[in-house]
Design a protein around this motif. Structure first.
Motif, PDB file in Angstrom:
ATOM      1  N   LEU A  17       0.830  -1.206   0.000  1.00  0.00           N
ATOM      2  CA  LEU A  17       0.000   0.000   0.000  1.00  0.00           C
ATOM      3  C   LEU A  17       0.862   1.253   0.000  1.00  0.00           C
ATOM      4  O   LEU A  17       0.544   2.247  -0.668  1.00  0.00           O
ATOM      5  CB  LEU A  17      -0.942  -0.009   1.202  1.00  0.00           C
ATOM      6  N   PHE A  18       1.972   1.226   0.722  1.00  0.00           N
ATOM      7  CA  PHE A  18       2.890   2.364   0.766  1.00  0.00           C
ATOM      8  C   PHE A  18       3.440   2.675  -0.622  1.00  0.00           C
ATOM      9  O   PHE A  18       3.514   3.845  -1.031  1.00  0.00           O
ATOM     10  CB  PHE A  18       4.023   2.071   1.738  1.00  0.00           C
ATOM     11  N   LYS A  19       3.816   1.646  -1.380  1.00  0.00           N
ATOM     12  CA  LYS A  19       4.347   1.882  -2.725  1.00  0.00           C
ATOM     13  C   LYS A  19       3.284   2.492  -3.638  1.00  0.00           C
ATOM     14  O   LYS A  19       3.590   3.344  -4.479  1.00  0.00           O
ATOM     15  CB  LYS A  19       4.884   0.585  -3.322  1.00  0.00           C
ATOM     16  N   ALA A  20       2.032   2.075  -3.462  1.00  0.00           N
ATOM     17  CA  ALA A  20       0.952   2.673  -4.242  1.00  0.00           C
ATOM     18  C   ALA A  20       0.705   4.117  -3.812  1.00  0.00           C
ATOM     19  O   ALA A  20       0.455   5.000  -4.654  1.00  0.00           O
ATOM     20  CB  ALA A  20      -0.329   1.853  -4.085  1.00  0.00           C
ATOM     21  N   ILE A  21       0.793   4.375  -2.504  1.00  0.00           N
ATOM     22  CA  ILE A  21       0.600   5.738  -2.004  1.00  0.00           C
ATOM     23  C   ILE A  21       1.696   6.657  -2.531  1.00  0.00           C
ATOM     24  O   ILE A  21       1.450   7.826  -2.858  1.00  0.00           O
ATOM     25  CB  ILE A  21       0.554   5.742  -0.459  1.00  0.00           C
ATOM     26  N   GLU A  22       2.918   6.148  -2.629  1.00  0.00           N
ATOM     27  CA  GLU A  22       4.003   6.944  -3.208  1.00  0.00           C
ATOM     28  C   GLU A  22       3.643   7.429  -4.608  1.00  0.00           C
ATOM     29  O   GLU A  22       3.876   8.591  -4.949  1.00  0.00           O
ATOM     30  CB  GLU A  22       5.285   6.106  -3.281  1.00  0.00           C
ATOM     31  N   LYS A  23       3.083   6.538  -5.402  1.00  0.00           N
ATOM     32  CA  LYS A  23       2.704   6.921  -6.765  1.00  0.00           C
ATOM     33  C   LYS A  23       1.559   7.926  -6.756  1.00  0.00           C
ATOM     34  O   LYS A  23       1.567   8.903  -7.514  1.00  0.00           O
ATOM     35  CB  LYS A  23       2.306   5.670  -7.553  1.00  0.00           C
ATOM     36  N   LEU A  24       0.577   7.708  -5.881  1.00  0.00           N
ATOM     37  CA  LEU A  24      -0.534   8.649  -5.783  1.00  0.00           C
ATOM     38  C   LEU A  24      -0.080  10.005  -5.261  1.00  0.00           C
ATOM     39  O   LEU A  24      -0.613  11.047  -5.653  1.00  0.00           O
ATOM     40  CB  LEU A  24      -1.628   8.064  -4.875  1.00  0.00           C
ATOM     41  N   ASP A  51       3.914  -4.291 -11.478  1.00  0.00           N
ATOM     42  CA  ASP A  51       4.722  -3.649 -12.516  1.00  0.00           C
ATOM     43  C   ASP A  51       4.361  -2.178 -12.731  1.00  0.00           C
ATOM     44  O   ASP A  51       5.141  -1.437 -13.339  1.00  0.00           O
ATOM     45  CB  ASP A  51       4.579  -4.410 -13.839  1.00  0.00           C
ATOM     46  N   ASP A  52       3.177  -1.762 -12.252  1.00  0.00           N
ATOM     47  CA  ASP A  52       2.778  -0.357 -12.395  1.00  0.00           C
ATOM     48  C   ASP A  52       3.338   0.531 -11.292  1.00  0.00           C
ATOM     49  O   ASP A  52       3.236   1.758 -11.365  1.00  0.00           O
ATOM     50  CB  ASP A  52       1.245  -0.246 -12.387  1.00  0.00           C
ATOM     51  N   LEU A  53       3.919  -0.083 -10.255  1.00  0.00           N
ATOM     52  CA  LEU A  53       4.479   0.673  -9.132  1.00  0.00           C
ATOM     53  C   LEU A  53       5.977   0.857  -9.333  1.00  0.00           C
ATOM     54  O   LEU A  53       6.617   0.102 -10.059  1.00  0.00           O
ATOM     55  CB  LEU A  53       4.189  -0.044  -7.814  1.00  0.00           C
ATOM     56  N   ASP A  54       6.543   1.857  -8.680  1.00  0.00           N
ATOM     57  CA  ASP A  54       7.951   2.209  -8.885  1.00  0.00           C
ATOM     58  C   ASP A  54       8.837   1.630  -7.784  1.00  0.00           C
ATOM     59  O   ASP A  54       8.479   1.660  -6.596  1.00  0.00           O
ATOM     60  CB  ASP A  54       8.118   3.736  -8.913  1.00  0.00           C
ATOM     61  N   ASP A  55      10.002   1.129  -8.188  1.00  0.00           N
ATOM     62  CA  ASP A  55      11.049   0.717  -7.241  1.00  0.00           C
ATOM     63  C   ASP A  55      10.537  -0.251  -6.172  1.00  0.00           C
ATOM     64  O   ASP A  55      10.768  -0.066  -4.972  1.00  0.00           O
ATOM     65  CB  ASP A  55      11.682   1.946  -6.567  1.00  0.00           C
ATOM     66  N   VAL A  56       9.846  -1.278  -6.607  1.00  0.00           N
ATOM     67  CA  VAL A  56       9.291  -2.252  -5.680  1.00  0.00           C
ATOM     68  C   VAL A  56      10.302  -3.373  -5.420  1.00  0.00           C
ATOM     69  O   VAL A  56      10.866  -3.943  -6.354  1.00  0.00           O
ATOM     70  CB  VAL A  56       7.983  -2.856  -6.226  1.00  0.00           C
ATOM     71  N   ASP A  57      10.500  -3.680  -4.139  1.00  0.00           N
ATOM     72  CA  ASP A  57      11.329  -4.813  -3.749  1.00  0.00           C
ATOM     73  C   ASP A  57      10.422  -6.034  -3.643  1.00  0.00           C
ATOM     74  O   ASP A  57       9.640  -6.161  -2.694  1.00  0.00           O
ATOM     75  CB  ASP A  57      12.009  -4.528  -2.403  1.00  0.00           C
TER      76      ASP A  57
END
Length: 276
Positions: A101-108, A212-218
């Motif tokens: 959720l944090f990675k998605a929030i970063e994009k938003l 794949d739509d999120l950035d810099d995901v581990d």
């Protein structure tokens, strides 16, 4: 002021059963619903938007069917919704869920700008209350839990004041924006949806993102790989048996109950020689 609300689709725990063979939740035994605490978070976000402007943005992680929970929130009055859905998210505990959720929030945050994050106090299927604070920790913002009232928000000074429930009462806290609040049911009453909201919700399709739509995901922090919590075993509680209904007049019932109590008085003895 843009408000992000994290929501979850959960099984109705009033109906769900445990599979006796696998000792896992039988999710097919109960309908999927919007987590009740999240509905109150969305209702509060809609209220705050009416006072301060901006948008109410929804975010959920789950299977494609989680679209239904997002549509329910659109009925309440939210503006738009995002669903992150990918098999690589599957099996996530609260640590892996908060990361996704944090990675998605970063994009938003880059797209919209987020001033306030709201979550339900906890999800009724897991009942941990960890995901909201976990998101706040990753974002580096204050988490204020068990909030029952937003007293005020000053958009110029970027501050807010809330009332949160504690064990023996409540406390009033000031915090800077952005911050994350977890919402109690006492916050409000979820209103009936007006017809225009219902019509919009019926046609609404949220934006769906995969990993794949999120950035810099581990990838190692997602799903089962990123989940150190393991459920070793699950089982339903044993049902008691042998109950006896005491019938008769009130006097006869009292006499019978007293007789049964005296016959089984050892069950009422307190260790150490005393009696309860």
């Amino acid at each position: 002021m843009n408000i992000l609300v994290c929501i979850k689709q959960v099984p109705d725990t009033k109906i769900i059963k445990v599979n006796p063979k696998t000792n896992t939740l039988d999710r097919s035994s109960a309908p999927a619903i919007l987590n009740p605490y999240d509905a109150h978070a969305v209702q509060e976000a809609v209220r705050l938007r009416s006072e301060h402007g901006g948008k109410v943005i929804l975010l959920s992680m789950g299977p494609p069917t989680a679209r239904m929970a997002i549509r329910k929130c659109i009925e309440i009055g939210a503006d738009e919704g995002y669903l992150i859905s990918d098999r690589r998210f599957a099996g996530a505990d609260t640590l892996a869920t908060s990361y996704a959720l944090f990675k998605a929030i970063e994009k938003l945050q880059k797209q919209e700008g987020i001033d306030l994050v709201l979550c339900g106090k906890h999800a009724i299927d897991g009942d941990t209350g960890q995901t909201g604070p976990g998101i706040a920790r990753r974002m580096g913002i204050p988490p204020l839990t068990s909030v029952i009232k937003v007293e005020e928000i000053n958009t110029e000074s970027r501050e807010l004041k809330v009332r949160r429930k504690i064990e023996n009462g409540y406390e009033v806290i000031k915090s800077s924006l952005p911050t994350l609040l977890t919402i109690e049911k006492e916050m409000n009453t979820v209103a009936y949806s007006p017809l225009p909201n219902m019509m919009r919700a019926a046609r609404y399709e949220p934006t769906v993102w995969t990993v794949d739509d999120l950035d810099d995901v581990d990838i190692k922090q997602l799903g089962l790989k990123g989940s150190p919590t393991i459920v070793g075993k699950m089982w339903p509680p044993e049902k008691s048996s042998g109950a006896e209904m005491i019938e008769g007049t009130p006097q006869e019932q009292v006499e019978k109950l007293l007789s049964v109590t005296l016959e089984n008085r050892e069950l009422f003895e307190v260790k150490g020689g005393g009696r309860g």
